[in-house]
Design a protein around this motif. Structure first.
Motif, mmCIF file in Angstrom:
data_model
loop_
_atom_site.group_PDB
_atom_site.id
_atom_site.type_symbol
_atom_site.label_atom_id
_atom_site.label_comp_id
_atom_site.label_asym_id
_atom_site.label_seq_id
_atom_site.Cartn_x
_atom_site.Cartn_y
_atom_site.Cartn_z
ATOM 1 N N SER A 141 0.837 -1.205 0.000
ATOM 2 C CA SER A 141 0.000 0.000 0.000
ATOM 3 C C SER A 141 0.871 1.254 0.000
ATOM 4 C CB SER A 141 -0.947 -0.008 1.197
ATOM 5 O OG SER A 141 -0.219 -0.196 2.370
ATOM 6 N N GLN A 142 1.954 1.203 0.801
ATOM 7 C CA GLN A 142 2.880 2.344 0.842
ATOM 8 C C GLN A 142 3.464 2.606 -0.548
ATOM 9 O OE1 GLN A 142 3.871 4.459 3.486
ATOM 10 N NE2 GLN A 142 4.748 5.478 1.695
ATOM 11 N N ILE A 143 3.903 1.518 -1.197
ATOM 12 C CA ILE A 143 4.526 1.615 -2.517
ATOM 13 C C ILE A 143 3.522 2.152 -3.542
ATOM 14 C CG2 ILE A 143 5.548 0.233 -4.367
ATOM 15 C CD1 ILE A 143 7.398 0.300 -2.088
ATOM 16 N N LEU A 144 2.286 1.665 -3.426
ATOM 17 C CA LEU A 144 1.258 2.095 -4.378
ATOM 18 C C LEU A 144 0.966 3.584 -4.204
ATOM 19 C CD1 LEU A 144 -0.663 0.995 -6.560
ATOM 20 C CD2 LEU A 144 -2.391 0.749 -4.790
ATOM 21 N N ILE A 145 0.882 4.023 -2.932
ATOM 22 C CA ILE A 145 0.645 5.451 -2.682
ATOM 23 C C ILE A 145 1.794 6.274 -3.247
ATOM 24 C CG2 ILE A 145 0.509 7.203 -0.849
ATOM 25 C CD1 ILE A 145 -1.039 5.056 0.769
ATOM 26 N N ASN A 146 3.032 5.819 -3.015
ATOM 27 C CA ASN A 146 4.197 6.517 -3.583
ATOM 28 C C ASN A 146 4.016 6.713 -5.083
ATOM 29 O OD1 ASN A 146 5.409 6.347 -1.135
ATOM 30 N ND2 ASN A 146 6.934 4.817 -1.726
ATOM 31 N N THR A 147 3.693 5.608 -5.752
ATOM 32 C CA THR A 147 3.616 5.647 -7.212
ATOM 33 C C THR A 147 2.507 6.593 -7.668
ATOM 34 O OG1 THR A 147 4.251 3.351 -7.134
ATOM 35 C CG2 THR A 147 3.536 4.194 -9.248
ATOM 36 N N LEU A 148 1.347 6.528 -6.986
ATOM 37 C CA LEU A 148 0.233 7.370 -7.416
ATOM 38 C C LEU A 148 0.532 8.843 -7.181
ATOM 39 C CD1 LEU A 148 -2.837 5.233 -6.315
ATOM 40 C CD2 LEU A 148 -1.878 5.530 -8.596
ATOM 41 N N VAL A 149 1.123 9.166 -6.016
ATOM 42 C CA VAL A 149 1.443 10.575 -5.733
ATOM 43 C C VAL A 149 2.446 11.092 -6.759
ATOM 44 C CG1 VAL A 149 2.583 12.104 -4.089
ATOM 45 C CG2 VAL A 149 0.922 10.433 -3.285
ATOM 46 N N VAL A 150 3.512 10.324 -6.952
ATOM 47 C CA VAL A 150 4.531 10.756 -7.908
ATOM 48 C C VAL A 150 3.932 10.861 -9.307
ATOM 49 C CG1 VAL A 150 6.682 10.087 -9.026
ATOM 50 C CG2 VAL A 150 6.441 9.862 -6.580
ATOM 51 N N GLY A 151 3.123 9.861 -9.678
ATOM 52 C CA GLY A 151 2.507 9.867 -11.000
ATOM 53 C C GLY A 151 1.624 11.084 -11.200
ATOM 54 N N GLN A 291 14.069 1.418 0.490
ATOM 55 C CA GLN A 291 12.970 0.572 0.034
ATOM 56 C C GLN A 291 11.581 1.139 0.268
ATOM 57 O OE1 GLN A 291 13.445 -3.534 1.125
ATOM 58 N NE2 GLN A 291 14.454 -3.781 -0.830
ATOM 59 N N SER A 292 11.403 1.937 1.318
ATOM 60 C CA SER A 292 10.039 2.407 1.569
ATOM 61 C C SER A 292 9.675 3.587 0.668
ATOM 62 C CB SER A 292 9.858 2.773 3.033
ATOM 63 O OG SER A 292 10.934 3.558 3.458
ATOM 64 N N TRP A 293 10.649 4.103 -0.103
ATOM 65 C CA TRP A 293 10.364 5.227 -1.001
ATOM 66 C C TRP A 293 10.421 4.808 -2.465
ATOM 67 C CZ3 TRP A 293 8.507 9.872 0.324
ATOM 68 C CH2 TRP A 293 8.572 10.219 1.674
ATOM 69 N N GLN A 294 10.216 3.507 -2.720
ATOM 70 C CA GLN A 294 10.335 3.093 -4.108
ATOM 71 C C GLN A 294 8.971 2.959 -4.784
ATOM 72 O OE1 GLN A 294 13.172 -0.070 -4.309
ATOM 73 N NE2 GLN A 294 14.815 1.389 -4.039
ATOM 74 N N MET A 295 8.993 2.447 -6.005
ATOM 75 C CA MET A 295 7.783 2.434 -6.822
ATOM 76 C C MET A 295 7.359 0.996 -7.107
ATOM 77 S SD MET A 295 7.591 5.805 -7.763
ATOM 78 C CE MET A 295 7.502 6.355 -9.428
ATOM 79 N N VAL A 296 6.192 0.840 -7.710
ATOM 80 C CA VAL A 296 5.642 -0.504 -7.891
ATOM 81 C C VAL A 296 6.578 -1.433 -8.644
ATOM 82 C CG1 VAL A 296 3.176 -0.172 -7.623
ATOM 83 C CG2 VAL A 296 4.264 0.426 -9.773
ATOM 84 N N THR A 297 7.275 -0.890 -9.657
ATOM 85 C CA THR A 297 8.142 -1.762 -10.450
ATOM 86 C C THR A 297 9.297 -2.299 -9.615
ATOM 87 O OG1 THR A 297 7.580 -0.372 -12.306
ATOM 88 C CG2 THR A 297 9.312 -1.928 -12.649
ATOM 89 N N ASN A 298 9.824 -1.468 -8.709
ATOM 90 C CA ASN A 298 10.881 -1.948 -7.833
ATOM 91 C C ASN A 298 10.364 -3.066 -6.937
ATOM 92 O OD1 ASN A 298 11.123 1.269 -8.011
ATOM 93 N ND2 ASN A 298 13.110 0.312 -8.174
ATOM 94 N N TRP A 299 9.116 -2.892 -6.525
ATOM 95 C CA TRP A 299 8.505 -3.853 -5.611
ATOM 96 C C TRP A 299 8.407 -5.240 -6.251
ATOM 97 C CZ3 TRP A 299 3.400 -5.931 -5.965
ATOM 98 C CH2 TRP A 299 2.951 -6.553 -4.807
ATOM 99 N N VAL A 300 8.141 -5.279 -7.565
ATOM 100 C CA VAL A 300 8.007 -6.567 -8.252
ATOM 101 C C VAL A 300 9.299 -7.373 -8.203
ATOM 102 C CG1 VAL A 300 7.671 -7.609 -10.516
ATOM 103 C CG2 VAL A 300 6.191 -5.797 -9.781
ATOM 104 N N THR A 301 10.441 -6.673 -8.180
ATOM 105 C CA THR A 301 11.705 -7.399 -8.275
ATOM 106 C C THR A 301 12.151 -7.981 -6.933
ATOM 107 O OG1 THR A 301 12.933 -5.382 -7.870
ATOM 108 C CG2 THR A 301 12.509 -5.954 -10.162
ATOM 109 N N ARG A 302 11.402 -7.708 -5.876
ATOM 110 C CA ARG A 302 11.821 -8.255 -4.579
ATOM 111 C C ARG A 302 11.592 -9.754 -4.534
ATOM 112 N NH1 ARG A 302 9.315 -3.740 -0.617
ATOM 113 N NH2 ARG A 302 10.513 -2.008 -1.461
#
Lengths: 363, 386
Positions: A141-151, A291-302
């Protein structure tokens, strides 16, 4: 009332233009007619000789035999073409299908030596596990919020900057405009990696790491979209600008009231492609943020492991799969990241495709 | 012969003449750019057409100095519009370019602390000879990897895209449906889809007695071929001197690149096919040309500018690939960076804080891309004219 008058004048101007152009067209057609007359004689002789040859050919031509041959040929051709296309379509769709079915299989089923092409059991728990699994730090959820805000911010501000820059380059006249435009275009030949290094140093010295700013600001200006929109603006006839000027519309007013509505399709394409670019960004967040400031694509590679310790994350219990990456969980994550792109593609196909075929570059 | 037929014939003649007179289209970005630079050294009279500009010329002699300056400033208000973009580009684009050219010549340069021991070309020599003393990928290996991926996958996917586009263009029923499915992979996340392709090839470890050898090995097994370790440590390798060519891994990358590159190429080729004048086909049919003759003698030359554009942009994009490899092989780019690419090579030095090597590597990448640009300019001048 004032606006109404303005519009009227614009309309009048435009209609004058139309009258003029109609006159032009008439002139052109007159010219054409005379040209036709001169070539007419030659053409008649050419056509009559053609016709004679054609007549001779028709006599030796067995119509029935030929059409039958043609029909069979056509059927064979069609079978071949459709088979080829079907194979290609299936192959291009296979990864999506595989990703979806793998995401709902149990890990044991995924690891069968003979793969199943339809899940025996649907384990939707995979998705729940992926969503709640807080691997290292930063939940989905954190990552998704990051991505949406930045987007949201980078798309909005980026598109506004693109519009005003493209407008100035297309319509306004100032010293050094051509030099500036050439410099901007020149940067497109230089690989982005060359600036990434210095940008990394710059934002580090500004202490921007682990903020939204660092994900937004360096990518606000997109030379290619500016170039694209400028070309689009240039296609709008000059007379409209003059009419608006006569009516006392400021440059800004003209931009907002006339140009933006007229280039709306391109703007929609640019907005979509910019947002998709943010959604797919990987390198920069990985390089600069924790890690807590990354985006959805980074999250996939974990690594997606079934962690026994976390209550919600454990699906298989002890002994489980230990620290092995669970492909089913990974596929669930991949599905979640791909789904928005899918929906965007299906709903906005027209805009994305025109944007792509115009721009000729990805993202 | 009726009058109508004659009219049609005349129309045909005129359109044919027009087509012959057409100049090759400038759909190539770089030729446009070249023209822009040429334009820099010419006076731009058209730019003076703005109403304010004309007003200034008419009244300058009678105006006071203050008014002149005010008018001049007003005419330069365009700068206000480009200011935000200009500031951002100055900081994040123009300065980094200059800095890269300077930083590449600083020895033992650490960008974060700003320390370096001297000036010289040592960074380049060390990068090219592969003795940077930091381990990881070697420049030569990365260069070979990138070249092989690009120079194999780009022509392959272009050819396949051409065949698909031609097939798509020749059918009527279901055309839209096929089109949609074939374009579907366009909007994908390369890391996500890389992970999916990895599952096709990966042999998953031995949990109890069940394990999968991956879909591709399953298919090969039908033909009696023993499972190949496409992705892992035991992947087959050709040794060529100091270079190692992990050909099985190369195949994985090329399969992915072809799949990922197809939709865009099909889209471009399909739309340019649809704009080809139908009269050429009619003429060829009357002359009794076969289907393959029509494809190679008419269709391909007609869309040759688009094909060359796709190949050139494909090669340039391919030289910069990174995230697809990370999607397939993970962050470490295979086993000990054996699948490293040029961009991956640069980024590993950023991670290690070796800024000088990173700059040198990025300049070398820039030079390689410029070579391809030069080839493109040369080819596009000699391009097949239709």
């Amino acid at each position: 009332m004032d606006n109404f008058d303005k519009e009227n004048t614009i309309i009048e101007n435009v209609s004058d233009e139309i009258v003029e152009s109609v006159e032009n067209v008439e002139n052109v057609s007159d010219n054409l007619v005379s040209a036709k007359d001169s070539t007419l004689d030659q053409t008649i002789s050419a056509v009559s000789s053609d016709a004679a040859i054609f007549d001779r050919n028709v006599k030796d031509f067995n119509v029935e035999k030929e059409t039958k041959k043609q029909k069979i040929g056509n059927i064979i051709k069609n079978i071949f073409v459709y088979t080829f296309l079907t194979i290609c379509a299936l192959l291009s769709f296979l990864p999506f299908y595989w990703m979806i079915i793998s995401s709902v299989k149990t890990e044991a089923e995924y690891r069968l030596s003979v793969p199943t092409f339809f899940p025996q059991t649907f384990q939707f728990k995979n998705y729940a596990a992926v969503l709640t699994q807080t691997s290292n730090s930063g939940s989905f959820s954190q990552i998704l919020i990051n991505t949406l805000v930045v987007g949201l911010f980078s798309t909005t501000i980026g598109v506004i900057i693109t519009i005003i820059t493209a407008y100035a380059l297309a319509r306004m006249n100032f010293k050094g405009k051509n030099l500036l435009f050439s410099l901007m275009l020149g940067t497109m030949m230089i690989p982005g990696e060359m600036y990434t290094i210095t940008n990394y140093l710059t934002v580090s010295s500004l202490h921007w790491q682990n903020t939204f700013t660092v994900l937004i600001v360096p990518f606000l200006v997109s030379v290619y979209y500016t170039y694209l929109l400028r070309n689009n603006f240039m296609q709008i006839p000059d007379s409209l600008y003059k009419a608006a000027k006569v009516d006392g519309l400021s440059d800004m007013g003209y931009l907002i009231k006339v140009m933006v509505p007229l280039t709306a399709p391109t703007l929609v394409s640019i907005t979509l492609l910019k947002f998709i670019g943010t959604w797919n960004s990987y390198i920069w967040p990985r390089l600069i943020n924790n890690q807590s400031w990354q985006m959805v694509t980074n999250w996939v590679t974990r690594g997606f492991v079934d962690r026994i310790g976390s209550v919600s994350g454990a699906i298989y219990g002890t002994p489980g799969y230990g620290t092995e990456t669970l492909t089913t969980l990974k596929m669930a994550a991949v599905c979640m990241v791909s789904l928005p792109l899918f929906i965007l593609f299906i709903t906005c196909r027209k805009y994305i495709m025109t944007g792509v075929s115009k721009s000729g570059t990805k993202g | 012969m009726s009058k109508n037929d004659l009219d049609e014939r005349i129309d045909e003649i005129t359109t044919e003449e027009e087509v012959e007179n057409l100049e090759p289209k400038k759909n190539n970005f770089f030729s446009v750019l070249g023209d822009k630079f040429k334009g820099l050294f010419k006076k731009n009279d058209q730019a003076l057409c703005e109403i304010e500009g004309i007003a200034i010329i008419d009244q300058t002699s009678t105006l006071s100095t203050g008014e002149k300056i005010r008018r001049f400033l007003k005419s330069q208000s365009g700068w206000l519009f480009v200011l935000p973009a200009l500031i951002l580009m100055a900081v994040f684009t123009f300065y980094p370019i200059i800095n890269a050219f300077i930083g590449a010549f600083k020895q033992n340069y650490n960008g974060l602390t700003g320390t370096f021991t001297g000036w010289g070309v040592e960074n380049f020599i060390r990068v090219l000879r592969g003795d940077t003393g930091t381990g990881g990928a070697s420049f030569l290996q990365c260069l070979v990897n990138t070249m092989v991926f690009t120079l194999v996958s780009v022509p392959l996917s272009t050819l396949l895209a051409l065949l698909i586009a031609v097939a798509l263009n020749s059918i009527k029923p279901l055309q839209k449906a096929y089109q949609t499915v074939l374009f579907l992979p366009y909007l994908t996340n390369s890391l996500a889809m890389g992970a999916v392709f990895a599952t096709f090839f990966t042999i998953v470890g031995t949990q109890s007695n069940t394990e999968t050898v991956g879909l591709v090995n399953n298919v090969l097994g039908v033909f009696g071929i023993a499972p190949i370790d496409w992705m892992g440590m035991a992947s087959p390798v050709w040794e060529l001197g100091s270079l190692s060519i992990p050909w099985a891994k190369y195949i994985v990358v090329i399969v992915y690149e072809v799949w990922a590159g197809l939709p865009f190429k099909i889209l471009i080729l399909f739309s340019s096919l649809q704009s080809v004048n139908k009269q050429y086909y009619d003429a060829a049919k009357i002359d009794g040309a076969s289907k393959s003759t029509i494809l190679w003698k008419i269709t391909t030359p007609m869309i040759s500018p688009m094909i060359s554009y796709l190949i050139i942009t494909g090669i340039m994009g391919g030289m910069k690939q990174y995230s697809s490899i990370v999607g397939l092989f993970g962050d470490q780019m295979g086993t000990d960076f054996d699948m490293g690419t040029m961009v991956g090579y640069i980024y590993q030095f950023i991670d290690k804080g070796e800024t000088g090597y990173a700059f040198a590597g990025s300049l070398l990448l820039f030079v390689i891309i410029m070579i391809f640009t030069a080839i493109n300019n040369y080819v596009s001048k000699k391009r097949v004219k239709f």
